[in-house]
Enzyme design. Structure first.
Site, PDB file in Angstrom:
ATOM      1  CB  ALA A 196      77.265  38.326 -41.883  1.00 14.85           C
ATOM      2  CB  ALA A 198      70.496  35.384 -37.840  1.00 14.44           C
ATOM      3  CD  GLN A 232      76.021  29.387 -38.819  1.00 15.71           C
ATOM      4  OE1 GLN A 232      76.356  29.449 -40.002  1.00 15.71           O
ATOM      5  NE2 GLN A 232      76.865  29.017 -37.877  1.00 15.71           N
ATOM      6  CB  SER A 233      74.059  36.485 -41.334  1.00 17.33           C
ATOM      7  OG  SER A 233      74.034  37.295 -42.495  1.00 17.33           O
ATOM      8  CG  ASN A 234      73.622  32.137 -45.874  1.00 20.84           C
ATOM      9  OD1 ASN A 234      74.431  31.264 -45.605  1.00 20.84           O
ATOM     10  ND2 ASN A 234      72.316  31.956 -45.751  1.00 20.84           N
TER      11      ASN A 234
END
Ligand SMILES: *Cc1c(COP(=O)(O)O)cnc(C)c1O
Length: 338
Positions: A79, A73, A75-77
């Site tokens: 990523a 998503a 706000q992927s942590n």
């Protein structure tokens, strides 16, 4: 069960602390609440993806990858942490970010984890919510391969048996810490999403017959789907470990009552949990995962599901970088003196 047999990078700050939350425990008035600080694993503010990426990125390096790809998503942590590992190893990183919440808020789309992705030198492209991100990623990976690049593709959340090994290791680490101080853990509680954390913990706990019940608080999928995802991955992880048959279906428990409207959309009790941890313990949670997990933990304490005197360990999976993508939800009702 001998984890040293698997390729691994040693970049995480381990062991993470195991601490008692005195003020939160007193405020909730029931069980003794402890926290396992996997928000402090290092690599670009830390979080649970660090442990997974130690194994995944070692595999990427062993395969001679010159670019890693993953998806998540906006706000992927995961990523953000993949971008940080790639920077450390000198490998290119390309991210596919899905606007799963449909938000047009500038902070959500550009601040928090997105800002950090780009600071670490990763490139990214976006997709609208609801598309098949796995298929999208495969198509882009094909594009790279056609250019002669060696691509290592990491599934969303780093959740495959390789990534889950990081949480097998966490189970061993936690048991070692509890045993060393005579702490009997009655329940282990964590947020659960793409399933690798819960699946790795279950495989690890069962492989050493710890007899600690694990409860996952869901952040997206309904209960039957979440539990099935965790179960299937736990089976595969146990097999990879060399102990097939240790995981049973009833080991997998997820409560998805705290998800609310959907993934990445905080509820009132999510925000309350973030505030309680921040104000009573000086600890930052996040609006997507740990805030929902902590909301479940708090509600279970208030409802008396966890009994007086029981010792509960909350695994803090990180995510505080996303707070800066959610300024609108968090600023809405705080006290400002102008
Ligand atoms: C990814 C993530 C989780 C969920 O872990 P899974 O292994 O995907 O189930 C929980 N908390 C945070 C902060 C995360 O980034």
């Amino acid at each position: 069960m001998h984890l040293a047999r698997f390729p691994r990078l040693f970049l995480a700050h381990l062991p993470t602390p195991l601490e008692r939350l005195d003020r939160l425990s007193a405020a909730l008035g029931g069980p003794e609440i402890w926290i396992k600080r996997d928000d402090c694993t290092g690599m670009s503010t830390g979080g649970n993806k660090t442990r997974k990426l130690e194994f995944l990125m070692a595999e990427a390096q062993a395969e001679g990858a010159d670019v890693v790809m993953t998806q998540g998503a906006t706000q992927s942590n995961h990523a953000r942490q993949t971008a940080a590992f790639a920077a450390k190893l000198g490998i290119d990183c390309h991210l596919l970010l899905e606007n799963r919440t449909g938000s047009k808020n500038p902070d959500y789309n550009h601040n928090g984890n997105v800002l950090l992705d780009h600071l670490h030198g990763a490139s990214s492209e976006t997709r609208p919510g609801g598309v098949d991100m796995h298929a999208e990623m495969e198509a882009v990976a094909e594009r790279y391969r056609a250019e002669g690049r060696r691509v290592y593709v990491i599934p969303g959340g780093g959740s495959n048996p390789t990534g889950a090994l990081g949480y097998v290791d966490c189970a061993y680490e936690l048991l070692g810490q509890a045993n060393a101080r005579g702490l009997v853990i009655d329940h282990l509680v964590t947020a659960t999403g793409s399933a690798g954390t819960q699946a790795g913990l279950i495989a690890g706990l069962k492989a050493i017959n710890a007899r600690i019940p694990l409860l996952g608080f869901g952040v997206r999928a309904p209960k039957p789907k979440q539990e099935e995802n965790v179960y299937q991955l736990a089976l595969k992880t146990a097999e990879k470990l060399g102990c097939p048959g240790v995981v049973e279906r009833e080991d997998v428990v997820a409560d998805t009552e705290y998800v609310g409207e959907g993934y990445g959309i905080p509820r009132e009790d999510t925000i309350e949990a973030i505030r309680l941890f921040a104000e009573l313990e000086g600890i930052l949670l996040d609006p997507v995962y740990s805030g929902k997990g902590a909301a479940g933990l708090i509600d279970y304490c208030r409802k008396g599901y966890f009994k007086e005197g029981e010792r509960i360990v909350f695994l803090h999976t990180g995510g505080s970088a996303a707070l800066f993508g959610y300024t609108q939800s968090l600023e809405a009702d705080h006290d400002v003196i102008d």
